[in-house]
Motif scaffolding. Structure first.
Motif, PDB file in Angstrom:
ATOM      1  N   ASP A 118       1.014  -0.943   0.125  1.00 44.51           N
ATOM      2  CA  ASP A 118       0.051   0.134  -0.028  1.00 44.51           C
ATOM      3  C   ASP A 118       0.885   1.007  -0.079  1.00 44.51           C
ATOM      4  N   ARG A 119       0.834   1.892  -1.224  1.00 44.50           N
ATOM      5  CA  ARG A 119       2.121   3.136  -1.183  1.00 44.50           C
ATOM      6  C   ARG A 119       1.452   4.390  -1.440  1.00 44.50           C
ATOM      7  N   THR A 133       3.432  -6.033   3.208  1.00 47.52           N
ATOM      8  CA  THR A 133       2.092  -6.591   3.527  1.00 47.52           C
ATOM      9  C   THR A 133       2.244  -8.111   3.327  1.00 47.52           C
ATOM     10  N   MET A 191      -7.938   5.843  -3.272  1.00 47.00           N
ATOM     11  CA  MET A 191      -6.775   4.709  -3.339  1.00 47.00           C
ATOM     12  C   MET A 191      -6.504   4.527  -5.004  1.00 47.00           C
ATOM     13  N   TRP A 193      -5.934   2.514  -8.126  1.00 41.38           N
ATOM     14  CA  TRP A 193      -5.986   1.158  -8.785  1.00 41.38           C
ATOM     15  C   TRP A 193      -5.494   1.447 -10.257  1.00 41.38           C
ATOM     16  N   ARG A 249     -14.728   1.798   4.953  1.00 35.80           N
ATOM     17  CA  ARG A 249     -13.774   0.819   5.417  1.00 35.80           C
ATOM     18  C   ARG A 249     -14.158  -0.402   6.116  1.00 35.80           C
ATOM     19  N   ALA A 261      -7.732  -5.555   2.942  1.00 34.76           N
ATOM     20  CA  ALA A 261      -6.551  -4.561   3.043  1.00 34.76           C
ATOM     21  C   ALA A 261      -5.810  -4.665   1.548  1.00 34.76           C
ATOM     22  N   GLU A 262      -5.999  -5.728   0.883  1.00 37.53           N
ATOM     23  CA  GLU A 262      -5.405  -5.772  -0.544  1.00 37.53           C
ATOM     24  C   GLU A 262      -6.327  -4.819  -1.374  1.00 37.53           C
ATOM     25  N   SER A 265      -5.925  -1.154  -0.751  1.00 39.06           N
ATOM     26  CA  SER A 265      -4.531  -0.510  -0.892  1.00 39.06           C
ATOM     27  C   SER A 265      -4.288   0.364  -1.995  1.00 39.06           C
ATOM     28  N   SER A 266      -3.211   1.180  -2.028  1.00 39.12           N
ATOM     29  CA  SER A 266      -3.174   2.153  -3.245  1.00 39.12           C
ATOM     30  C   SER A 266      -1.825   1.768  -3.993  1.00 39.12           C
ATOM     31  N   LYS A 267      -2.008   1.631  -5.168  1.00 38.03           N
ATOM     32  CA  LYS A 267      -0.807   1.160  -6.074  1.00 38.03           C
ATOM     33  C   LYS A 267      -0.709   2.278  -7.107  1.00 38.03           C
TER      34      LYS A 267
END
Length: 295
Positions: A118-119, A133, A191, A193, A249, A261-262, A265-267
């Motif tokens: 998660d960045r 993670t 986040m 995607w 959330r 959580a996955e 997460s932010s990518k």
């Protein structure tokens, strides 16, 4: 015409890949866990790391897609072990076979952008450090399991796939919710995607199969990472549905458990070895991707 072995051929990506390979004239051999039912099937047992060495006779490339789906079940301790073991065992099995083959075999292994964790808004490339993670650890072990082939000098690439936009798989849940007007932002929807359409996912795998000079991790994503809420809004517009139904959330965690959580997460993946090596996306932007998805 090439002879290509595919594991995980009954899955979302695998079935589409087999069709694409055959359409371009390649011969496909499918590795299956059950007794073979068709002339193009061979049995293997990745759980015991057994694979008949003759499976690679005359084979040019092998695509390993076999793994337990991370969203198929709630993440209990036992299922988390299955998620890891299914990836490590299948990859080690095919990598060992490739290493022992009497001729060069191109190996393309499934992997995932979960490597990055998660960045937030941080721009990420194939050179970025891993996250911290559970799935970061899974992907690290997954890719490391190909060591026998890498050590033997084989050509190995890892497909770090992003979110697959397709009518099936996890995206089908979002499409169903949107169809009933229940789509909306998750946990605020800010986040990032990083996504790719199924058509481009398959095209990217073919691209890697045909270019053994490309080795190591390759991000299979579009060049347009978007906020989750923007993707949902685009899908809703294409389906002529609203997209204001929020999922807090805690609600996402309540429904899917630890896997949330996955999902949340932010990518923000901006590096793209694919494009740098000549790949051209059929759906390079969100508008064209969503139009294809909904159609």
């Amino acid at each position: 015409m090439a002879r290509i072995v595919v594991t995980g051929s009954s899955g979302l990506i695998g079935s589409a890949l087999v069709t694409a390979l055959r359409e371009r004239g390649d011969e496909v051999v499918r590795l299956v866990r059950r007794p073979p039912r068709a002339p193009d099937e061979l049995q293997w047992d990745p759980s015991s790391r057994h694979m008949d060495p003759s499976a690679l006779d005359g084979v040019d490339g092998l695509v390993n897609l076999a793994s337990a789906g991370p969203g198929d079940k709630r993440w209990t301790a036992s299922y988390k072990r299955e998620i890891l073991a299914s990836r490590v065992n299948s990859t080690h099995t095919v990598a060992t076979a490739v290493a022992n083959a009497d001729h060069p075999v191109r190996l393309v292994c499934a992997s995932a952008t979960g490597y990055y964790g998660d960045r937030g808004d941080e721009p990420l490339t194939e050179e970025s450090a891993p996250g911290s993670t559970f799935f970061t650890d899974v992907v690290t072990a997954w890719e490391a399991a190909a060591a026998p082939a890498v050590t033997a000098g084989a050509s190995v690439a890892y497909c770090r796939s992003g979110i697959i936009l397709a009518g099936g798989g996890p995206m089908s849940r979002l499409l169903t919710l949107t169809r009933f007007g229940l789509g909306g932002p998750m946990a605020g929807g800010r986040m990032y995607w990083s996504w790719i359409t199924l058509a481009d996912e398959v095209g990217a795998i073919l691209h890697l199969l045909d270019r053994p000079e490309i080795t190591g991790p390759v991000n299979l994503v579009s060049r347009e990472p978007v906020h989750q809420r923007d993707l949902v809004e685009a899908v809703a517009r294409a389906m002529h549905r609203p997209s204001f139904f929020p999922a807090p959330r805690f609600g996402v965690h309540l429904v899917v458990g630890e896997f949330a959580a996955e999902i949340l997460s932010s990518k923000r993946i901006v590096g793209d070895v694919l494009v740098e090596t000549g790949f051209r996306h059929q759906h390079p932007d969100l508008e064209s991707a969503v139009r294809w998805l909904v159609d």
